[in-house]
Structure formats: structure tokens, C-alpha cells
Design an enzyme around this catalytic site. Structure first.
Site, short mmCIF file in Angstrom:
data_model
loop_
_atom_site.label_atom_id
_atom_site.label_comp_id
_atom_site.label_asym_id
_atom_site.label_seq_id
_atom_site.Cartn_x
_atom_site.Cartn_y
_atom_site.Cartn_z
N LYS A 173 -95.86 10.01 -12.00
CA LYS A 173 -94.62 9.27 -12.21
C LYS A 173 -94.94 7.93 -12.89
CE LYS A 173 -91.50 11.99 -10.35
NZ LYS A 173 -90.35 12.52 -11.11
N ASP B 287 -94.11 11.82 -16.15
CA ASP B 287 -92.65 11.84 -16.04
C ASP B 287 -92.16 10.41 -15.94
OD1 ASP B 287 -90.00 12.29 -15.55
OD2 ASP B 287 -90.27 13.39 -13.68
N GLU C 191 -92.03 14.16 -19.44
CA GLU C 191 -90.63 14.41 -19.11
C GLU C 191 -89.77 13.16 -19.35
OE1 GLU C 191 -89.80 16.33 -15.34
OE2 GLU C 191 -91.88 17.03 -15.22
N ASP D 40 -85.38 16.53 -19.19
CA ASP D 40 -85.08 16.76 -17.78
C ASP D 40 -83.66 16.27 -17.49
OD1 ASP D 40 -84.97 17.11 -15.07
OD2 ASP D 40 -86.68 15.87 -14.58
N LYS E 234 -83.67 22.81 -13.41
CA LYS E 234 -83.53 22.58 -11.98
C LYS E 234 -82.18 23.11 -11.51
CE LYS E 234 -86.29 18.31 -11.94
NZ LYS E 234 -86.27 16.85 -11.68
#
Length: 372
Positions: A165, A193, A220, A245, A269
Site C-alpha cells: 500500500k 496499490d 493499482e 480498481d 471486486k
């Protein structure tokens, strides 16, 4: 003929502790706050669904999901659970948006339908258990030293890829990746991400070019989801492949991004897509466009991640799985479901339906609403 009419719907709030806070550029997550749906049909079949709402991503919370679920339950009660397309259309007529809670109903309906068909959910969706699924493991946003230590631990635990992250300043994020690479070596697969944290195209391009020497598999959502028109420029200038995303919620978003040639990869997702029904449409669009796909999730338990794993077995364009958040739980509320094996391998249940339920002890004292 079996009567698959929806006879009762139960809505539960599920609160669970995490081992430690999970931090992304959009803010920290300190505990699990999910909603569980249980649908029973007249012939005694029971289906489970779960959602993990994100205020900053899908604009939903456990409280909004709990409230909207009651509208959806009233509308769906008495309908044929096997008419999933009809139930999805009805939910969309009842209320716009609210993709997270709709995904929980969709999941429960698919569980019922696959049980009626007598096959695992992946087979009901047209998939096959002919490939090995592996999950990455995510390093939470924090100081470089802590992130390096976490990455080393995940590498030693055998996870085949590490996701990191990011989403702050160039100097801070480069320092984080440099520390992680120094810890895990130059060859271990590494993904990043930003969760929209670099905001603008110019800032993202500068960041991605600065990170190029560190051998990143993909990145992402580098920029604000609202700037999807700029995503193509970022992709063209980036040495690191871009994966949409937050900007790719449902099949309409996917079609738009494909038309714009915005990026080569999608992260699918269930909580963004409103469930499996629409997630499959994204997968089909992405596969037809020659894209590389990932299936991920939010903070679902192994129940929600089991549904995601079934989806991951439906198309060869799905190359990556991001199913690690249940490993962050301090408690596991699920009976059955996916199992985490060595080397990050995911074992998907082959029993009819979803193959996972929430342990009754976690539902017995939960706040709930029942429609029967």
C-alpha cells in the site's frame, strides 16, 4: 418441482477485531464491520452472502447497508431465488447504487442457485477447478522499517507475491519500496496499490517512473477515480502496468475504460460490482479485450472471499488473486470456505453451492432483522 421461492431473509451485523490496524491512503481500518445475509427458500435451501462496505470507496457503511438491506429484503421476499437476473434487476429498481449490500444478496442467491444445481459455485458460474489459485499478501501503509519487516515476514511465510500500500509523497513512497526491496531482494514479485493517493496524472507519472528500477508487477489505481479520462496518459507514460480498481466498479465502468484504452488491467471486486452477476460481465469484457484481470475484495471474511475464489476459477484471463484480508482477522467466523495452504495456495471447496457459512455463535447475539 422444487419450490425455490424466497421464504425468509435475515440481515446481521458482523463486528470482528483485526490483529492490527490495516492502513491505506484513504485511511485506517481498525475493525471488521460487515453485513451478512441469509436467504432461506421454501424447499429448505439456505444461502449465505456477505459484504464489507467502505465509506471512502463505495460510499456505504455497516449502518447504511443494514438499512438498505431491509428495503431489498422486503422487495425480494416471495421471489424465485433462482431468477438471479430478475432479482438483481429488482434490487436496482428499488434503489440506485449501494453496490456493497447488493453484492451480499447476490452472493446468497448464487449460493442457493448452485446448491439447487448440485454443483460448486464455480461450476454453476461456468468455471472449472483446473488451475491453482494463489493469493498475495498485503503490506499496510506505514514507516519504511515496519513495512520492510512485514514484507520479509510474508516472504518467509511463502506468499508468492507481496502487495504494498502506497499513496503519499514521492519521497516517502520511494523510500518505502526501496526499503522493501532491500529486505526481500530484487526478484520476489512486488505489486503496489496507491488507492488514488497520487491524485493527478502528472504526479502519478513522476512516481511511477521513479519506482521503475524496483521491478514492480503492476500498480493499482494511481490517480483519483474521477480522472479516468487521464488514465490512458498515465498508462502510456508508465513503465509499470496500470490496473484500474476504484474507477472500475461495474460493467459500465469497464466498458468505458476499455473504450478509452485507459489501462491493461482490471481489479474485479464483488463489493464494487454489486455481486457475481455483474462481476462476470466485467470479466467477460476484460477477457475479450485481452486484459489481465485480478479478483480481489475488501475486508470480507473467508465467506465473502470464498465467493471471490469461485469467480477466479471462471476465466483464464484472471491471473491474480488478492484474497489476504481474512488472514488479518483476530478471529475466524467461518465454517467451511476457502482454506489457506502453504505458498499462498487457496483451496476452493467443491461441495454444492458456496461451501461456506458463518458460524452460528457469531450470529446468535448479533443485531439482526428478519423478514419471513
Amino acid at each position: 418441482m422444487l419450490n425455490s421461492t424466497i421464504q425468509s431473509i435475515e440481515i446481521f451485523k458482523l463486528f470482528l477485531p483485526l490483529k492490527e490496524p490495516f492502513v491505506i491512503s484513504l485511511g485506517p481500518i481498525n475493525e471488521v464491520q460487515n453485513v451478512v445475509i441469509r436467504i432461506r427458500t421454501a424447499d429448505g435451501c439456505t444461502g449465505y452472502g456477505e459484504c464489507s462496505p467502505y465509506l471512502t470507496i463505495n460510499g456505504e457503511s455497516i449502518d447504511t447497508c443494514f438499512a438498505v438491506a431491509q428495503y431489498l429484503a422486503r422487495g425480494l421476499h416471495g421471489h424465485d431465488a433462482l431468477d438471479i437476473a430478475g432479482c438483481v434487476a429488482l434490487m436496482n429498481r428499488i434503489i440506485y447504487g449501494n453496490s456493497s449490500i447488493k453484492s451480499a444478496f447476490d452472493m446468497a442467491l448464487h449460493d442457493v442457485a448452485a446448491q439447487h444445481a448440485g454443483v460448486p459455485l464455480y461450476a454453476y458460474l461456468g468455471g472449472h477447478a483446473d488451475k491453482v489459485l494463489t493469493t498475495d499478501m498485503t503490506v499496510s501503509l506505514g514507516p519504511p522499517g515496519k513495512m520492510q519487516a512485514d514484507a520479509i515476514r510474508f516472504q518467509q511465510q511463502g506468499f508468492p507475491a507481496i502487495k504494498v500500500k502506497l499513496g503519499e509523497t514521492l519521497e516517502a513512497d520511494v523510500a518505502r519500496i526501496r526499503a522493501i526491496r532491500e529486505g526481500i531482494g530484487p526478484d520476489h514479485p512486488l505489486r503496489i496499490d496507491a488507492n488514488q493517493g497520487w491524485h493527478t496524472a502528472d504526479a502519478a507519472i513522476a512516481m511511477l517512473q521513479a519506482l521503475a528500477p524496483y521491478r514492480i508487477d503492476h500498480c493499482e489505481e494511481p490517480i483519483s477515480r474521477h480522472l479516468y479520462m487521464d488514465m490512458g496518459r498515465v498508462s502510456a507514460a508508465s513503465p509499470i502496468p496500470i490496473m484500474a480498481d476504484e474507477s472500475c466498479g461495474d460493467e459500465h465502468d469497464a466498458a468505458r475504460l476499455i473504450q478509452l484504452r485507459a489501462c491493461p488491467q482490471f481489479n474485479v471486486k464483488l463489493g464494487k460490482a454489486s455481486g457475481l452477476h455483474k462481476a462476470q460481465k466485467i470479466v467477460e469484457l476484460g477477457a475479450a479485450a485481452g486484459m489481465t484481470l485480478q479478483v480481489g475484495g475488501f475486508m470480507e471474511s473467508r465467506l465473502g472471499m470464498t465467493a471471490a475464489a469461485h469467480l477466479a476459477l471462471t476465466n483464464d484471463a484472471i491471473h491474480h488473486c488478492d484474497f489476504d484480508t481474512p488472514l488479518m482477522y483476530a478471529e475466524d467466523p467461518v465454517v467451511g470456505g476457502i482454506q489457506y495452504l502453504s505458498q499462498g495456495v487457496i483451496d476452493v471447496p467443491s461441495t454444492p453451492g458456496l461451501g461456506a457459512v458463518i458460524d452460528e455463535q457469531y450470529l446468535r447475539h448479533a443485531e439482526k432483522r428478519v423478514f419471513d
